[in-house]
Structure formats: C-alpha cells, structure tokens
Design an enzyme around this catalytic site. Structure first.
Site, PDB file in Angstrom:
ATOM      1  N   GLY A  68      -4.157   6.501   0.443  1.00 51.52           N
ATOM      2  CA  GLY A  68      -4.412   6.632   1.868  1.00 51.52           C
ATOM      3  C   GLY A  68      -4.424   8.055   2.375  1.00 51.52           C
ATOM      4  O   GLY A  68      -5.275   8.426   3.195  1.00 51.52           O
ATOM      5  N   THR A  69      -3.496   8.878   1.917  1.00 54.03           N
ATOM      6  CA  THR A  69      -3.429  10.257   2.405  1.00 54.03           C
ATOM      7  C   THR A  69      -4.683  11.023   2.029  1.00 54.03           C
ATOM      8  O   THR A  69      -5.256  11.751   2.852  1.00 54.03           O
ATOM      9  CB  THR A  69      -2.183  10.959   1.848  1.00 54.03           C
ATOM     10  OG1 THR A  69      -1.008  10.326   2.382  1.00 54.03           O
ATOM     11  CG2 THR A  69      -2.159  12.431   2.232  1.00 54.03           C
ATOM     12  N   ASN A 153       1.502   1.862  11.919  1.00 58.75           N
ATOM     13  CA  ASN A 153       2.420   1.656  10.804  1.00 58.75           C
ATOM     14  C   ASN A 153       3.868   1.521  11.243  1.00 58.75           C
ATOM     15  O   ASN A 153       4.688   0.976  10.495  1.00 58.75           O
ATOM     16  CB  ASN A 153       2.302   2.805   9.798  1.00 58.75           C
ATOM     17  CG  ASN A 153       2.535   4.162  10.433  1.00 58.75           C
ATOM     18  OD1 ASN A 153       1.794   4.577  11.321  1.00 58.75           O
ATOM     19  ND2 ASN A 153       3.564   4.863   9.988  1.00 58.75           N
ATOM     20  N   GLN A 181      -2.596  -0.284   7.058  1.00 56.80           N
ATOM     21  CA  GLN A 181      -1.697  -1.382   7.384  1.00 56.80           C
ATOM     22  C   GLN A 181      -2.438  -2.674   7.715  1.00 56.80           C
ATOM     23  O   GLN A 181      -1.850  -3.751   7.688  1.00 56.80           O
ATOM     24  CB  GLN A 181      -0.809  -0.998   8.576  1.00 56.80           C
ATOM     25  CG  GLN A 181       0.129   0.172   8.324  1.00 56.80           C
ATOM     26  CD  GLN A 181       1.268  -0.166   7.373  1.00 56.80           C
ATOM     27  OE1 GLN A 181       1.631  -1.323   7.212  1.00 56.80           O
ATOM     28  NE2 GLN A 181       1.829   0.857   6.742  1.00 56.80           N
ATOM     29  N   GLY A 202      -3.866   0.940  -2.003  1.00 60.59           N
ATOM     30  CA  GLY A 202      -3.428  -0.182  -2.811  1.00 60.59           C
ATOM     31  C   GLY A 202      -2.027  -0.680  -2.550  1.00 60.59           C
ATOM     32  O   GLY A 202      -1.785  -1.890  -2.483  1.00 60.59           O
ATOM     33  N   HIS A 203      -1.083   0.223  -2.392  1.00 55.92           N
ATOM     34  CA  HIS A 203       0.322  -0.189  -2.429  1.00 55.92           C
ATOM     35  C   HIS A 203       0.820  -0.839  -1.137  1.00 55.92           C
ATOM     36  O   HIS A 203       1.958  -1.293  -1.079  1.00 55.92           O
ATOM     37  CB  HIS A 203       1.222   1.002  -2.798  1.00 55.92           C
ATOM     38  CG  HIS A 203       1.321   2.055  -1.745  1.00 55.92           C
ATOM     39  ND1 HIS A 203       2.483   2.316  -1.063  1.00 55.92           N
ATOM     40  CD2 HIS A 203       0.403   2.926  -1.272  1.00 55.92           C
ATOM     41  CE1 HIS A 203       2.284   3.308  -0.214  1.00 55.92           C
ATOM     42  NE2 HIS A 203       1.037   3.693  -0.323  1.00 55.92           N
ATOM     43  N   THR A 239     -11.495  12.414 -12.575  1.00 52.33           N
ATOM     44  CA  THR A 239     -11.559  11.288 -13.499  1.00 52.33           C
ATOM     45  C   THR A 239     -10.981  10.051 -12.843  1.00 52.33           C
ATOM     46  O   THR A 239      -9.879  10.075 -12.293  1.00 52.33           O
ATOM     47  CB  THR A 239     -10.773  11.618 -14.778  1.00 52.33           C
ATOM     48  OG1 THR A 239     -11.338  12.781 -15.391  1.00 52.33           O
ATOM     49  CG2 THR A 239     -10.821  10.452 -15.763  1.00 52.33           C
ATOM     50  N   CYS A 327       6.693   8.284   4.617  1.00 48.94           N
ATOM     51  CA  CYS A 327       6.241   9.636   4.297  1.00 48.94           C
ATOM     52  C   CYS A 327       7.011  10.698   5.066  1.00 48.94           C
ATOM     53  O   CYS A 327       6.973  11.875   4.725  1.00 48.94           O
ATOM     54  CB  CYS A 327       4.745   9.765   4.584  1.00 48.94           C
ATOM     55  SG  CYS A 327       3.740   8.642   3.598  1.00 48.94           S
TER      56      CYS A 327
END
Length: 390
Positions: A68-69, A153, A181, A202-203, A239, A327
C-alpha cells in the site's frame, strides 16, 4: 491471544497461504525467457487477470507493487510529476489520509514546491463533494490530482468515493483513492467508481505482507518512482514476487467473493462489541460514522485514559488492539484523524481501535469485555497520578 487488530494486518487466508507455498516451490524469474521464467510469467499474468476481474478493472490496469505505501507514493508522486509540465503544481488531499498519502503530499510540498489544498471532514470523518468542487473551482488549471481514501483506517468511515471522483472528472483531474481498508469489506469496482487510480494491499484482506497493487487507468500517466527493468507497464520496475502475487490474487478474489457473508457475520460481532463496551464503560465515545463505516471497525475514546497506556494494559491481558495506524504506532501524539474531526487533544489521545476480521469470534468479544473495565480503571488512576505530579 485475542486479536482485535485486523485493520493493521489480518491472518492469511488458508487459500492464499496454499497458493503462496505452492508457487514458492517453483523457481523462475518472471522476466526470464526460459521455460521456468515463462511459467513464472504465466502465474503473474493469471494473477493479474484474477485481481482485475475481482475489482472491476482491465488486466492492463493492474500494476503489482510492494504494498500500500508504495502504491500510494507511486500514485501521488507519479501522477503529480507527470502533470506538472502542464502547469499543474497543486495536490488536493483529505486531512484524514493514511500517512503513506499525507507524508507523500508533504514531501511534494517541501521538495517539489507543490501547493496543497486540504479537504476538511465533518464530525464523523466524512468528506463533502461540494467542498471538493469549490476547491477545484478555486484552482481551476493548477490541480494535478485529488487523493482521498475509500474508507478511513482509524475510525472506519466510508467516503462517497464515486461522487468525489465525479467532481474531479468534471474538472479533468485524476482522482486517486487508497482502498486498502475497503476491499473485501465494502463493494469496490474500479471502473464503476470513476477513479483514475486505486491502492490495494495484501495483508489487509488475508494475503501476504509486502505485495499489493496500484490500479491505474490506461489513459492516466505516472512517472516511475523506481527505474530498472521496466516491468509493470514501465511504471514500476523490479523483479516480481511471483509467489506473493499469486497469494495476493487468491486473497483478493476470495475476499471479494465472500464479502457479503463476511459483512453479515463481522458486523454483527462489531455491533455486539460496541454495545457491550458502552455498557462496561458508559462514558465512552464511539467515533466515526454511525452507519456508513467498515463492518469490522469499532473506534472509541476513553475519557481520562491515555490510549497507549490502555493498549498496554489490555495487551498484558492478551488483548491485541491499536491506538490507530500501525505505521505510526509507538509515536506519542494525538490522532490526526480525530483532530480533523474536531476532537480536542484529550479525546484524540484517549482513543483505541478494535478491528475484527475473518478469524474473529464471539469469544474475542467476551475476552475484551472481561478485561476492559479493570484496564480502564487502572489507566485512569495512572493518568490522575501523572497529572498530580505535573
């Protein structure tokens, strides 16, 4: 442990974990031309198609990132840089964004001489499309982009994203939304929403940490942050994490498919938690929108308590929660979100966020209610002692 911090990170879904392990057993760089590389590339492209289908986008609009960041920075800085040559040197942002957006905007102001228009929110954290329209009208040909999150959030308020994006489109300005979110908790459709760029990671939805995507409309340009091999539409080099991307795609697909049943179950747990917290601590303040909010979010201010002290007291009882964004956790400062909503310093410093997710149960709520009254009392006594000494 009673885990009530799903907004910070949520356990991986079984389906996503299985996809990660299966793909991680394979070898191959998705940019290589040999058979192993082609197999990795096929995994990536299949994942791109799954993410696009789940979120109402074209596969070519899905740019995989490190989370996200990175996606927020790529959208905010990249779109700004690409439009600055046309004399557009101003960013419009809400005042309640995640720091991945706020700090990116601040960086543009201090290093790139960008102007900024901060959109205020009402007492429940909601933005006004009319306020955005006025801001854009006042700076007609100067605004490079608008950025406003889909759902907050901290307090969980869901924004009128489609209305905001429509206002931005009226003025020919790309609209970026941080939907980290929102995906899996509220309906998210990239094309239907009218946004130009959308962040997902993802998390927050049962996928792995360290992988996400920026959905970027084909007619929107963004100057890269990273230069190298030119992967991902020449917008994001590096990559590709094939296993992470495969697991991320499964998590997005599963979360979106199960959204309605998830909301029904988790919102019921959340409502029970809210009611019982109010009974246990009658003077508690429930923050955020009463209805248009994330189903798993319960955000409170506890008068007379320091939020970080209360968090640690609950942690000692095996209850994991948060004072706000993970964060910025550990930084002793009031919530910028609550301050923007009009709360005073004391209320902004006394807040805790309890966030439920796919592993949450009624036993988690029971454990919180059993531990909360004593923890609040101890936090108040500690606060009173500190005040007396000062």
């Amino acid at each position: 442990m009673t885990y009530l911090d799903h907004a910070a990170t949520t356990p991986m879904l079984d389906e996503a974990l299985e996809a990660y392990v299966a793909t991680a057993r394979e070898v191959g760089n998705a940019s290589s031309l040999h058979a192993a590389g082609r197999r990795a590339r096929r995994r990536v492209e299949e994942s791109r198609e799954r993410v696009a289908a789940a979120l109402g986008a074209r596969p070519s609009e899905v740019i995989f990132t490190g989370g996200g960041t990175e996606s927020d920075n790529l959208a905010v800085k990249g779109i700004f840089w690409s439009r600055r040559e046309a004399g557009r040197d101003r960013v419009v942002s809400s005042a309640v964004e995640h720091h991945a957006v706020l700090d990116a905007v601040d960086w543009l102001c201090s290093h790139e001489d960008a102007g900024v228009g901060w959109l205020t929110v009402d007492e429940v954290g909601r933005l006004s499309p009319d306020a955005l329209r006025a801001e854009l009208a006042a700076h007609r040909d100067r605004v490079a982009l608008v950025t406003a999150m889909w759902a907050n959030n901290e307090v969980g308020t869901v924004q009128p994203v489609a209305e905001l994006a429509a206002v931005a489109a009226e003025h020919g300005v790309p609209f970026h939304t941080d939907a980290v979110q929102a995906v899996g908790q509220v309906p998210v459709d990239f094309a239907a929403s009218g946004v130009a760029a959308l962040t997902v990671t993802g998390h927050k939805l049962g996928g792995p940490t360290g992988v996400g995507a920026l959905l970027l409309a084909r007619d929107v340009t963004a100057t890269p942050l990273l230069h190298g091999g030119g992967q991902e539409r020449d917008v994001r080099s590096g990559t590709l994490d094939t296993a992470g991307i495969a697991a991320f795609a499964v998590a997005v697909e599963t979360a979106v498919k199960n959204q309605q049943s998830y909301v029904a179950r988790v919102a019921a747990l959340r409502d029970d938690l809210v009611e019982r917290v109010r009974q246990a601590v009658p003077e508690v303040v429930y923050n955020g929108a009463p209805t248009d909010r994330l189903p798993g979010n319960a955000h409170f201010s506890f008068p007379g308590c320091e939020g970080d002290a209360l968090l640690l007291l609950l942690d000692a009882q095996g209850i994991a929660c948060s004072t706000g964004s993970a964060c910025s956790a550990g930084v002793a400062q009031p919530s910028h979100v609550l301050l923007a909503m009009g709360a005073d310093n004391d209320r902004a410093r006394s807040s805790l966020r309890f966030s439920l997710g796919h592993t949450s149960t009624g036993a988690d709520v029971d454990a919180l209610i059993a531990a909360l009254p004593a923890a609040v009392e101890r936090a108040r006594r500690a606060g009173a002692i500190r005040s007396a000494r000062s």
